[in-house]
Design a protein around this motif. Structure first.
Motif, short mmCIF file in Angstrom:
data_model
loop_
_atom_site.label_atom_id
_atom_site.label_comp_id
_atom_site.label_asym_id
_atom_site.label_seq_id
_atom_site.Cartn_x
_atom_site.Cartn_y
_atom_site.Cartn_z
N LEU A 136 49.90 42.84 26.73
CA LEU A 136 49.99 41.40 26.71
C LEU A 136 50.99 41.27 27.42
CD1 LEU A 136 48.95 38.25 27.39
CD2 LEU A 136 49.83 37.44 25.36
N LEU A 137 52.84 41.76 27.17
CA LEU A 137 54.07 41.53 28.03
C LEU A 137 54.21 42.10 28.76
CD1 LEU A 137 56.96 40.20 27.73
CD2 LEU A 137 57.18 42.02 26.15
N THR A 138 53.32 43.50 28.57
CA THR A 138 53.76 44.37 29.85
C THR A 138 52.40 44.15 31.47
OG1 THR A 138 53.65 46.96 28.95
CG2 THR A 138 53.25 46.30 30.41
N VAL A 139 51.20 43.33 31.44
CA VAL A 139 50.74 42.03 32.21
C VAL A 139 51.30 41.28 32.91
CG1 VAL A 139 48.10 41.27 32.94
CG2 VAL A 139 48.34 43.21 31.20
N LEU A 140 51.39 40.08 32.05
CA LEU A 140 52.34 39.49 32.31
C LEU A 140 53.65 40.32 33.26
CD1 LEU A 140 52.99 37.14 32.69
CD2 LEU A 140 54.53 36.46 30.46
N SER A 141 55.34 40.72 33.13
CA SER A 141 55.71 41.44 33.10
C SER A 141 55.10 41.81 35.10
CB SER A 141 56.40 42.13 32.36
OG SER A 141 57.21 41.79 31.78
N LEU A 142 54.55 42.93 34.66
CA LEU A 142 53.93 43.68 35.38
C LEU A 142 53.52 42.50 36.92
CD1 LEU A 142 52.20 46.34 34.20
CD2 LEU A 142 55.04 46.97 35.81
N SER A 143 52.56 41.50 36.69
CA SER A 143 52.23 40.80 37.66
C SER A 143 53.05 39.68 37.44
CB SER A 143 51.23 40.00 36.65
OG SER A 143 50.09 39.93 36.48
N VAL A 144 54.31 39.36 37.80
CA VAL A 144 55.40 38.48 38.21
C VAL A 144 55.80 39.37 38.97
CG1 VAL A 144 57.60 37.64 37.67
CG2 VAL A 144 55.45 37.58 36.05
N TYR A 145 56.35 40.50 38.59
CA TYR A 145 56.98 41.76 39.29
C TYR A 145 56.84 41.87 40.51
CZ TYR A 145 60.29 42.12 35.58
OH TYR A 145 60.97 41.85 34.27
N SER A 146 55.37 41.99 41.09
CA SER A 146 54.32 43.02 41.43
C SER A 146 54.16 41.79 42.53
CB SER A 146 53.01 43.13 41.50
OG SER A 146 52.92 44.06 40.31
N ALA A 147 54.57 40.27 42.22
CA ALA A 147 54.35 39.18 42.97
C ALA A 147 55.54 39.39 43.27
CB ALA A 147 53.45 37.94 42.09
N LEU A 148 56.27 39.17 43.19
CA LEU A 148 57.66 38.47 43.35
C LEU A 148 57.83 39.63 44.71
CD1 LEU A 148 61.02 38.12 43.45
CD2 LEU A 148 61.61 39.23 42.31
N ILE A 149 57.80 41.57 44.63
CA ILE A 149 58.13 42.39 45.73
C ILE A 149 56.92 41.65 46.79
CG2 ILE A 149 57.21 44.95 46.05
CD1 ILE A 149 57.97 45.51 42.69
N ALA A 150 55.72 42.05 46.18
CA ALA A 150 54.77 41.55 47.75
C ALA A 150 55.11 40.08 48.61
CB ALA A 150 53.05 40.55 46.63
N MET A 151 55.32 39.53 47.80
CA MET A 151 56.41 37.86 48.56
C MET A 151 58.19 38.48 49.69
SD MET A 151 57.53 34.48 47.04
CE MET A 151 58.19 34.99 45.65
N GLU A 152 58.65 39.07 49.14
CA GLU A 152 60.07 39.61 49.30
C GLU A 152 59.80 40.51 50.86
OE1 GLU A 152 63.10 38.30 48.91
OE2 GLU A 152 63.67 37.92 47.10
N THR A 153 58.64 42.01 50.33
CA THR A 153 58.35 42.53 51.22
C THR A 153 57.67 42.21 52.83
OG1 THR A 153 57.49 44.07 49.65
CG2 THR A 153 56.55 44.74 51.77
N VAL A 154 57.14 40.56 52.45
CA VAL A 154 57.02 40.36 53.49
C VAL A 154 57.98 39.22 54.13
CG1 VAL A 154 55.05 38.22 54.21
CG2 VAL A 154 54.03 39.55 52.41
N LYS A 155 58.51 38.67 53.63
CA LYS A 155 59.56 37.94 54.33
C LYS A 155 60.46 39.13 54.63
CE LYS A 155 59.67 34.01 50.88
NZ LYS A 155 59.88 33.98 49.51
N VAL A 156 61.23 40.04 54.21
CA VAL A 156 61.89 41.01 55.06
C VAL A 156 61.29 41.61 56.29
CG1 VAL A 156 63.13 43.43 53.88
CG2 VAL A 156 63.26 41.44 52.67
N PHE A 157 59.45 41.75 56.22
CA PHE A 157 59.64 43.05 57.23
C PHE A 157 58.70 42.26 58.47
CE2 PHE A 157 59.70 46.27 54.19
CZ PHE A 157 60.82 47.22 54.06
#
Length: 293
Positions: free
Chosen positions: A109-130
């Motif tokens: 449960l903790l792994t899924v939750l953490s990966l979801s947060v980090y994945s959303a953060l990476i996706a959002m930052e990638t769109v902003k940077v590039f």
């Protein structure tokens, strides 16, 4: 290697050189500080005594900072550090996953939750940077500043509850103590952004409290008391420097740290008082070892 960068014209030139040297020392220390902790976790096959929130805040802050430095011109050393630190901190989170004694269901449960947060953060930052959203992404670095400011708080609270720093690497604590000291000298002596000065005060103060816990929980009172008094005086000096460097509004920072620590102390004592009756009941049910003879 520039030793005359960001100098304050109101301060002696020698202090500027010294502050820049402290900055380079600090950068080297942050390259090394997590390695003893990772090694200790590996040797004992455990992360017991370490705060997961501390590790998670550290990784999240470094992840956001990585995308931020991709958009700005920074020295090569800083850019390498921007990639290097998230990798180390991801390794720390992996150790929590592998070595934790929590149930598989809780880990999943903790792994899924953490990966979801980090994945959303990476996706959002990638769109902003590039995608040209640099201005918005630069605002995101404030999240890193807040997380770096308070990350050690969670570890300090855990140590209060356990009355021990056994889970932490003593070498990492010593390196952090030196690194935060050089950070304070650099940030308070050079012309630096105000938000980084505030962050340095919060993070350094909590790191000093963490180091005090090492002394209090591992050394006799005749040693721990003088050291604690000395470090408390240094923290008072940090508060004075902060106000002199910025403005009277900076008094909010020392008050904020004191409120956070006082709240943690109250909660810890209340929890200990609630647990005492339970511990007494368990002793009565179990009996004294001598009674079994």
């Amino acid at each position: 290697m520039g030793l005359h960068e960001n100098c304050d014209g109101n301060l002696p030139e020698g202090l500027c050189v010294f502050a820049n040297v402290c900055g380079y020392i600090s950068n080297v220390i942050w390259f090394l500080v997590l390695l003893p902790q990772l090694l200790k976790n590996f040797r004992r096959r455990s992360t017991d005594g370490l705060s997961f929130l501390w590790a998670s805040c550290n990784f999240t802050a470094s992840l956001i900072n990585l995308f931020f430095i991709l958009q700005i011109q920074v020295p090569l050393f800083t850019r390498i550090s921007g990639w290097y630190m998230p990798i180390l901190e991801a390794g720390m989170l992996l150790q929590f996953l592998v070595y934790s004694e929590a149930s598989l269901h809780r880990k999943a449960l903790l792994t899924v939750l953490s990966l979801s947060v980090y994945s959303a953060l990476i996706a959002m930052e990638t769109v902003k940077v590039f995608g040209g959203g640099g201005e918005t992404s630069s605002k995101m670095v404030w999240i890193s500043i807040v997380l770096w400011s308070v990350e050690t708080y969670f570890q300090v609270v855990l140590n209060m509850q356990r009355r021990s720093v056994e889970g932490q690497s003593y070498i990492s604590l010593a390196l952090s103590f030196v690194g935060k000291t050089t950070d304070v000298i650099m940030q308070f002596s050079l012309l630096m952004p105000t938000q980084y000065v505030y962050m340095t005060y919060f993070s350094s103060t909590l790191a000093y409290f963490n180091f005090m816990q090492l002394v209090i929980y591992t050394q006799p009172k005749r040693i721990s008391h003088p050291v604690t008094v000395l470090l408390s005086l240094l923290l008072a000096g940090f508060a004075a420097l902060l106000v002199l460097r910025t403005s009277a509004v900076s008094l909010v920072c020392p008050l904020g740290v004191l409120i956070l620590l006082a709240g943690a102390l109250v909660v810890t004592r209340q929890r200990r008082q609630r647990n005492q009756p339970r511990e007494l009941e368990e002793e009565e049910v179990g009996g004294h070892p001598d009674d079994m003879k």
